[in-house]
Design a protein around this motif. Structure first.
Motif, PDB file in Angstrom:
ATOM      1  N   THR A 181       0.749  -1.175   0.033  1.00 40.98           N
ATOM      2  CA  THR A 181      -0.044  -0.055  -0.043  1.00 40.98           C
ATOM      3  C   THR A 181       0.914   1.409  -0.014  1.00 40.98           C
ATOM      4  OG1 THR A 181      -0.062  -0.096   2.507  1.00 40.98           O
ATOM      5  CG2 THR A 181      -1.820  -1.267   1.264  1.00 40.98           C
ATOM      6  N   ASP A 232      -6.294  -0.626   4.259  1.00 40.31           N
ATOM      7  CA  ASP A 232      -6.693  -1.849   3.735  1.00 40.31           C
ATOM      8  C   ASP A 232      -6.628  -2.678   4.955  1.00 40.31           C
ATOM      9  OD1 ASP A 232      -7.213  -1.271   0.973  1.00 40.31           O
ATOM     10  OD2 ASP A 232      -5.169  -1.285   0.557  1.00 40.31           O
ATOM     11  N   ASP A 233      -7.291  -3.656   5.108  1.00 39.70           N
ATOM     12  CA  ASP A 233      -7.102  -4.566   6.221  1.00 39.70           C
ATOM     13  C   ASP A 233      -5.944  -5.535   5.806  1.00 39.70           C
ATOM     14  OD1 ASP A 233      -9.268  -3.648   7.221  1.00 39.70           O
ATOM     15  OD2 ASP A 233     -10.701  -5.189   6.692  1.00 39.70           O
ATOM     16  N   ALA A 253      -7.934  -1.721   8.853  1.00 39.76           N
ATOM     17  CA  ALA A 253      -7.409  -0.453   8.547  1.00 39.76           C
ATOM     18  C   ALA A 253      -7.443   0.562   9.679  1.00 39.76           C
ATOM     19  CB  ALA A 253      -7.955   0.005   7.312  1.00 39.76           C
TER      20      ALA A 253
END
Length: 777
Positions: free
Chosen positions: A48, A83-84, A136
């Motif tokens: 990410t 994002d997880d 997140a």
């Protein structure tokens, strides 16, 4: 047994116990603005790139490891992405060899450009921990990771000094990591690094050139910035660089000074610390030299802040004034004054002025005229006076050149204290005592300064422990470089814009760091110096350009101040605010510096526009010579004397000379300008300019339109004269006709013919008969 041979036997047991210490806490990620800047907190995210996954590892006790101690680690993982993250793992590893020197330590701590999650070469994993899924914005805190020295791989065979610690986190395609360092204290450890600590004693950079009573009250409250600093530094072996602005601000208030501020100043005076003076307002000296000044700026006057009512009147020394001069006897000897008994002590009914029995002339005793108390205010020197214990030290925080040092010396600086990054080194830490050219210099260790700043400004316990471990490791790395000895200078944070939440904890921690040995700054100044070459840091050209603009603005204010009878009322305030705008605290932040420059320019613009001709509508001028009114506004808290000059745009108007007028403080006055119209009508424009009595232009020019009707006065006079003449002739004619009419009426009633000159035009004369006599009755 070596560290590498015994560690594998420990791993299985340690890994089994790891999960029992995991504590999870979640919530939105909102780190403090300063905590996020801790130098050992490093992270990156491969999956990410727009977010941040960070790993912060913090050892207890400043990273100090002793034979009988337990070292605890706290590890904070933050998923700052949108994002997880899936479940992953974290590996904690320790280097097997000592890190020698600060250059090697910097390389270890810097994970940029490398995969921080990868176990570095030359390390041994001491524990692996399973990390659950991180949603997140979630934080996951692993605490209670306790290790004995053997569990970390230390024994007596290991050399004393710094050892690196790596915490690598992987979750799916995401990898991040953080690093810190430990200091192993084995038996027979070498002498610790000799460190001289220096701390600035100043106010947050958002304050102005002189502090008012409300600001001083706030700063010296129990949790105020000045109280926090003095509480932390008082009695410690820390040299204090004092901002003279604080001292002058308290003294300038006189009896209005807050009691808390007065008590704070008295406590500072009683402090046993070494002291030296900073530049006023903690102004950055190097940028002044780079802007072209031949000497560093200093305050010029505090008259703008002094009120005689705030200072008790001083009783002058009484001087006896004789009321009678003793006479000189014939031998030229002046007799000594005689004691005259008072009426209360006179005896035998003798008068106090009675002639002595020996026949000599009595000499009255001199009488004293009581002296009246004299109001007085302190001088600038009295406001700034302080008993500093160290020689004049010019502390420059940014880039410094040899030319800058010449300016420091010309300004009275005995020693220049500069950042060690100004010098090019061979990899070893330079000791503090140095010479650059012929200038005595103190080098401030850049790495220690950054670490101490991170510690004092930390807003979480993990960030604080991380920064203190860095300080300890750096000191140990300096002590193991194999140099010839000498002291390094470490400085505490300088001129921040808020109270430092962990300042006291940082100073407390410095007392017990095993890798440091404290020494006075005065002793450091006497150590044999090392010759250094400057030039490794380049000046910020944009900042230097901004300072030149501010200096030009100050010159404009100086010129403008001639409108006052006492120009220092303006120039003194301008200089004080300018110095505070150049505070060294603005160096780390370009945005904050830009705001400071803008604010200073706005203050200057306000001053320059404070005396001005107000807007005027178009004027209709009727007549040959009139006095036209123009309004002048004075927004200053002081009276001003202005000279107004007006000049026409064409020959329809003529103006001779100028008009001088005094305008009261914060008021508006009308200035009458004599104007003479020339032949012809039409439009003209008057250009108005204010000047001081010394001829200096004040403010901007103003332009006023004038409708000139120069011949209306002459035409009006002629018309008026004709009307007056017509009325006069008409009156004469009416009077003559009226008198004739009256005479004819009288004659008719008496039966007498009117005289020839009274007959009507064309009427024949009346003749009388000869011998006819008119009789009555």
């Amino acid at each position: 047994m070596t560290r590498s041979s015994r560690l594998p036997r420990l791993l299985s047991a340690l890994a089994a116990a790891a999960l029992s210490f995991a504590v999870v806490s979640s919530g939105l990620f909102s780190p403090g603005p300063l905590a996020a800047a801790a130098p050992l907190q490093t992270a990156h995210s491969a999956a990410t790139p727009d977010g941040l996954v960070s790993v912060e590892v913090s050892p207890s006790d400043g990273g100090a490891v002793e034979q009988s101690s337990i070292t605890s680690f706290g590890i904070t993982l933050t998923n700052g992405t949108d994002d997880d993250l899936p479940a992953g793992s974290l590996s904690l590893a320790v280097t097997t060899a000592r890190i020698t020197g600060t250059a090697a330590l910097d390389t270890w701590l810097d994970t940029s450009g490398a995969d921080a999650a990868t176990t570095p070469t030359g390390t041994t994993v001491v524990r692996t921990i399973d990390i659950p899924e991180l949603i997140a914005g979630q934080q996951y805190v692993v605490s209670g990771l306790d290790f004995t020295p053997p569990a970390l791989g230390f024994d007596d065979a290991d050399a004393w000094g710094s050892y690196g610690v790596s915490a690598g986190y992987t979750a799916g395609d995401t990898a991040a990591g953080g690093r810190t360092a430990l200091v192993w204290r084995s038996q027979g450890q070498p002498t610790a690094a000799s460190v001289a600590l220096v701390a600035p004693l100043t106010v947050p950079i958002s304050y102005g050139g002189l502090l008012d009573a409300d600001e001083l009250t706030e700063l010296t409250e129990d949790d105020g910035a000045l109280t926090t600093q003095l509480d932390a530094y008082f009695g410690e072996q820390i040299a204090l660089g004092i901002d003279p602005r604080i001292i002058a601000s308290i003294r300038a208030l006189g009896t209005r000074a807050p009691q808390g501020a007065v008590a704070w100043l008295a406590r500072l005076e009683a402090a046993p610390n070494e002291t030296f003076a900073l530049q006023y307002g903690d102004a950055e000296p190097a940028v002044q030299a780079e802007a072209g000044l031949g000497q560093l700026m200093a305050p010029t006057s505090f008259d703008f802040a002094l009120d005689v009512a705030d200072f008790p009147a001083v009783q002058p020394t009484d001087t006896p004034t004789p009321t009678d001069t003793p006479t000189t006897d014939p031998d030229g000897v002046q007799p000594s004054p005689q004691t005259v008994p008072s009426p209360a002590t006179a005896t035998d009914g003798a008068s106090p002025t009675a002639t002595p029995s020996d026949g000599s002339t009595p000499t009255p005793s001199p009488s004293e005229t009581p002296a009246q108390p004299v109001p007085t205010v302190p001088t600038m020197a009295e406001l700034l006076e302080w008993s500093y214990t160290l020689p004049s030290i010019v502390w420059a925080g940014g880039a410094v050149s040899d030319a800058d040092l010449s300016v420091f010396t010309a300004s009275g600086g005995a020693v220049a204290m500069i950042d060690s990054d100004n010098t090019s080194t061979s990899g070893q830490t330079l000791r503090a005592s140095a010479t650059a050219g012929t200038t005595p210099t103190l080098l401030v260790d850049h790495g220690l300064a950054d670490s101490l700043s991170a510690a004092a400004s930390a807003t979480t316990d993990s960030a604080f422990q991380n920064a203190i471990a860095d300080v300890n490791a750096r000191a140990a790395a300096i002590g193991t470089e194999g140099s010839t000895g000498g002291t390094v200078v470490a400085v505490l944070p300088r001129a921040v814009d808020a109270a430092l939440p962990a300042l006291g904890d940082t100073v407390n921690a410095l007392r017990s760091l095993p890798a440091t040995s404290r020494t006075p700054l005065a002793s450091t100044l006497t150590e044999p110096p090392t010759a250094v070459t400057l030039g490794a840091m380049a000046p910020n050209d944009d900042r230097v350009s901004d300072v030149r603009v501010l200096l030009d603005d100050e010159r404009l204010v100086t010129e403008f101040s001639s409108v006052l009878n006492d120009p220092e009322l303006l120039t003194g305030r301008e200089r004080a605010t300018l110095l505070s705008s150049l505070a060294a605290g603005w160096l780390p932040t370009a945005e904050g510096w830009g705001a400071a420059v803008t604010a200073q320019q706005e203050r200057t613009d306000t001053v320059l526009a404070s005396v001005r001709v107000t807007d005027s509508s178009r004027i209709n001028m009727v007549g040959g010579e009139v006095s036209l009114p123009f309004a002048v506004r004075n927004d200053l808290p002081y009276p001003v004397t202005v000279v107004m000059q007006a000049s026409p745009s064409n020959g329809r108007l003529s103006i001779s000379g100028s008009v001088t007028q005094e305008i009261a403080a914060d008021s508006r006055a009308t200035v009458l300008v004599p104007v003479q119209a020339q032949i012809g009508n039409g439009d003209a424009t008057l250009r108005l300019q204010l000047f001081s009595t010394g001829g200096q232009a004040i403010g901007e020019q103003s332009f006023v339109g004038v409708n000139v009707r120069a011949d209306w006065e002459g035409i009006g006079a002629i018309v008026l004269a004709l009307l007056v003449a017509l009325l006069f002739v008409s009156g004469v004619i009416r009077m003559v006709l009226s008198r004739r009419a009256k005479r004819r009426a009288l004659a008719a009633s008496a039966g007498v013919a009117p005289d020839d000159d009274e007959r009507a035009d064309g009427e024949p004369p009346v003749e009388s008969s000869p011998g006819r006599r008119e009789t009555n009755g």
